[in-house]
Design a protein around this motif. Sequence first.
Motif, PDB file in Angstrom:
ATOM      1  N   GLY A 160       8.131  -3.420  -3.916  1.00 13.13           N
ATOM      2  CA  GLY A 160       7.417  -4.606  -4.300  1.00 13.13           C
ATOM      3  C   GLY A 160       6.273  -4.206  -5.364  1.00 13.13           C
ATOM      4  O   GLY A 160       5.756  -5.093  -5.876  1.00 13.13           O
ATOM      5  N   ASN A 161       5.954  -3.109  -5.404  1.00 16.52           N
ATOM      6  CA  ASN A 161       4.730  -2.626  -6.318  1.00 16.52           C
ATOM      7  C   ASN A 161       4.987  -1.286  -6.295  1.00 16.52           C
ATOM      8  O   ASN A 161       5.703  -0.512  -5.777  1.00 16.52           O
ATOM      9  N   ASP A 162       3.978  -0.568  -7.413  1.00 18.91           N
ATOM     10  CA  ASP A 162       4.031   0.651  -7.452  1.00 18.91           C
ATOM     11  C   ASP A 162       3.361   1.463  -6.151  1.00 18.91           C
ATOM     12  O   ASP A 162       4.034   2.962  -6.157  1.00 18.91           O
ATOM     13  N   PHE A 163       2.406   1.342  -5.759  1.00 19.63           N
ATOM     14  CA  PHE A 163       1.842   1.791  -4.571  1.00 19.63           C
ATOM     15  C   PHE A 163       2.933   2.053  -3.667  1.00 19.63           C
ATOM     16  O   PHE A 163       3.194   3.093  -3.047  1.00 19.63           O
ATOM     17  N   THR A 164       3.791   0.810  -3.552  1.00 21.26           N
ATOM     18  CA  THR A 164       4.969   1.042  -2.419  1.00 21.26           C
ATOM     19  C   THR A 164       5.874   2.087  -2.611  1.00 21.26           C
ATOM     20  O   THR A 164       6.265   2.823  -2.131  1.00 21.26           O
ATOM     21  N   HIS A 224       7.132   9.655  -1.340  1.00 19.01           N
ATOM     22  CA  HIS A 224       6.519  10.930  -0.150  1.00 19.01           C
ATOM     23  C   HIS A 224       7.441  10.738   0.795  1.00 19.01           C
ATOM     24  O   HIS A 224       7.618  12.021   1.421  1.00 19.01           O
ATOM     25  N   ALA A 225       7.713   9.599   1.255  1.00 17.07           N
ATOM     26  CA  ALA A 225       8.471   9.502   2.570  1.00 17.07           C
ATOM     27  C   ALA A 225       9.944  10.060   2.459  1.00 17.07           C
ATOM     28  O   ALA A 225      10.531  10.940   3.502  1.00 17.07           O
ATOM     29  N   SER A 226      10.431  10.190   1.256  1.00 17.71           N
ATOM     30  CA  SER A 226      11.726  10.708   1.162  1.00 17.71           C
ATOM     31  C   SER A 226      11.405  12.316   0.880  1.00 17.71           C
ATOM     32  O   SER A 226      12.400  13.094   1.641  1.00 17.71           O
ATOM     33  N   SER A 227      10.568  12.602   0.289  1.00 17.93           N
ATOM     34  CA  SER A 227      10.215  14.173   0.168  1.00 17.93           C
ATOM     35  C   SER A 227       9.945  14.844   1.335  1.00 17.93           C
ATOM     36  O   SER A 227      10.446  16.049   1.622  1.00 17.93           O
ATOM     37  N   THR A 234       0.791  -1.273  -0.020  1.00 18.94           N
ATOM     38  CA  THR A 234      -0.006   0.019  -0.010  1.00 18.94           C
ATOM     39  C   THR A 234       0.847   1.390  -0.188  1.00 18.94           C
ATOM     40  O   THR A 234       2.046   1.383   0.483  1.00 18.94           O
ATOM     41  N   ILE A 235       0.504   2.473  -0.512  1.00 17.07           N
ATOM     42  CA  ILE A 235       0.996   3.721  -0.357  1.00 17.07           C
ATOM     43  C   ILE A 235       1.604   4.099   0.945  1.00 17.07           C
ATOM     44  O   ILE A 235       2.755   4.391   1.243  1.00 17.07           O
ATOM     45  N   GLU A 236       0.733   3.841   2.038  1.00 15.08           N
ATOM     46  CA  GLU A 236       1.004   4.122   3.581  1.00 15.08           C
ATOM     47  C   GLU A 236       2.133   3.230   3.915  1.00 15.08           C
ATOM     48  O   GLU A 236       2.890   3.581   4.650  1.00 15.08           O
ATOM     49  N   GLY A 237       1.831   1.919   3.523  1.00 15.95           N
ATOM     50  CA  GLY A 237       2.915   0.883   3.909  1.00 15.95           C
ATOM     51  C   GLY A 237       4.038   1.127   3.297  1.00 15.95           C
ATOM     52  O   GLY A 237       5.434   1.104   3.987  1.00 15.95           O
ATOM     53  N   GLY A 238       4.469   1.816   2.021  1.00 14.83           N
ATOM     54  CA  GLY A 238       5.594   2.117   1.585  1.00 14.83           C
ATOM     55  C   GLY A 238       6.226   3.260   2.211  1.00 14.83           C
ATOM     56  O   GLY A 238       7.275   3.406   2.404  1.00 14.83           O
ATOM     57  N   ARG A 239       5.397   4.148   2.598  1.00 17.59           N
ATOM     58  CA  ARG A 239       5.969   5.384   3.254  1.00 17.59           C
ATOM     59  C   ARG A 239       6.705   4.911   4.647  1.00 17.59           C
ATOM     60  O   ARG A 239       7.410   5.296   5.145  1.00 17.59           O
ATOM     61  N   THR A 240       5.627   4.363   5.267  1.00  9.86           N
ATOM     62  CA  THR A 240       6.087   3.778   6.702  1.00  9.86           C
ATOM     63  C   THR A 240       7.432   2.811   6.526  1.00  9.86           C
ATOM     64  O   THR A 240       8.596   3.029   7.274  1.00  9.86           O
TER      65      THR A 240
END
Length: 332
Positions: free
Chosen positions: A239-243, A249-252, A215-221
């Motif tokens: 593992g996928n594009d959402f991640t 986002h987490a990097s920025s 998930t996007i939030e999972g990728g951010r975490t």
Amino acid sequence: MKDVAELAGVSISTVSHVLNNTRPVAESTRSRVLEIMRQLNYYKNASGRRLARGRSDAFGLIISDVENPFFPEVIKNFEKAVVEVGFDTFLAPTNYDPIHASNAVRRMIENKVQGVAVLTSQLESSLIDQLLTNDIPVVTLDGNKASRGRSNIRVDYSGGAKEAVEYLNQMGHEHISFITGPQNRLSARTYKQAFIAALEQNHMPPAYCIEGDNTIEGGRTAMQAVLKEVPVPTAVICGNDFTAIGAVHASSEVGIRVPGELSIIGADDISFARYSYPSLTTIRVPRDQLGKLACEALIRLMRSKRRLGNEYVLETHLIVRGSSGPASDRTN
């Protein structure tokens, strides 16, 4: 059908062929039959046919979630291929819920579908066994090997992983991390193994791996944890594009520029990938081919007297876009 045949000046079998696309019919004849059907407001009795034949003219398609952008292109191309053979599609999402998954299988059996494409890794093997026990052919995605009544489509992550690692190596990256998909899924484990093998083949250092949830939030975490590593990686494969979107986002959020200071690569090549900012470099899974291949595999199973399954392979490839580039020379 008898009335249609008499008014159109053809046999009942010709009307049947027009209705079911079971045999080529001259276009002029087909048009005449369809016009008579329109005038008589005639439609074939699907319930009656199902009772008479013991099967419906439909293939089942079980997916995880219709809102997941991985699936629309798969569904579109599956349905297109199914229509070309005169069948319908019976769609059933599981919504990642075991009860919904069980209900989806029950509905397939109750509606007597000709076969089922299970394009989700979150269906218990016992539910697939229920379909096979009811003589319903099954095609799985990244599931167990082919067997009687069951074919499998395997996504070959090794090709895309190899291209991604070679690309990063050429760009000067030495410290690479990997945010995996959930490791209780065979496809996620296979992708991780392909990535580790690609690193070894390129004589690159072992990567820091952390499990994500796609998930996007999972990728951010997960990315927040990756950025605490020393040294901080110059590239992250997801593992996928959402991640990957979550990782960007987490990097920025902490002022790390993508791709200036950090390269990020996703997987699947969903439609969002090319329109995100920056556009995602990703490992493409050909979903258009997946939908078509799933239908073709079901047809082969359905027409096989011995119901012998086959193993099919989909290759993956790296698509380079804006989220990756040369390794940064920043110090950590």
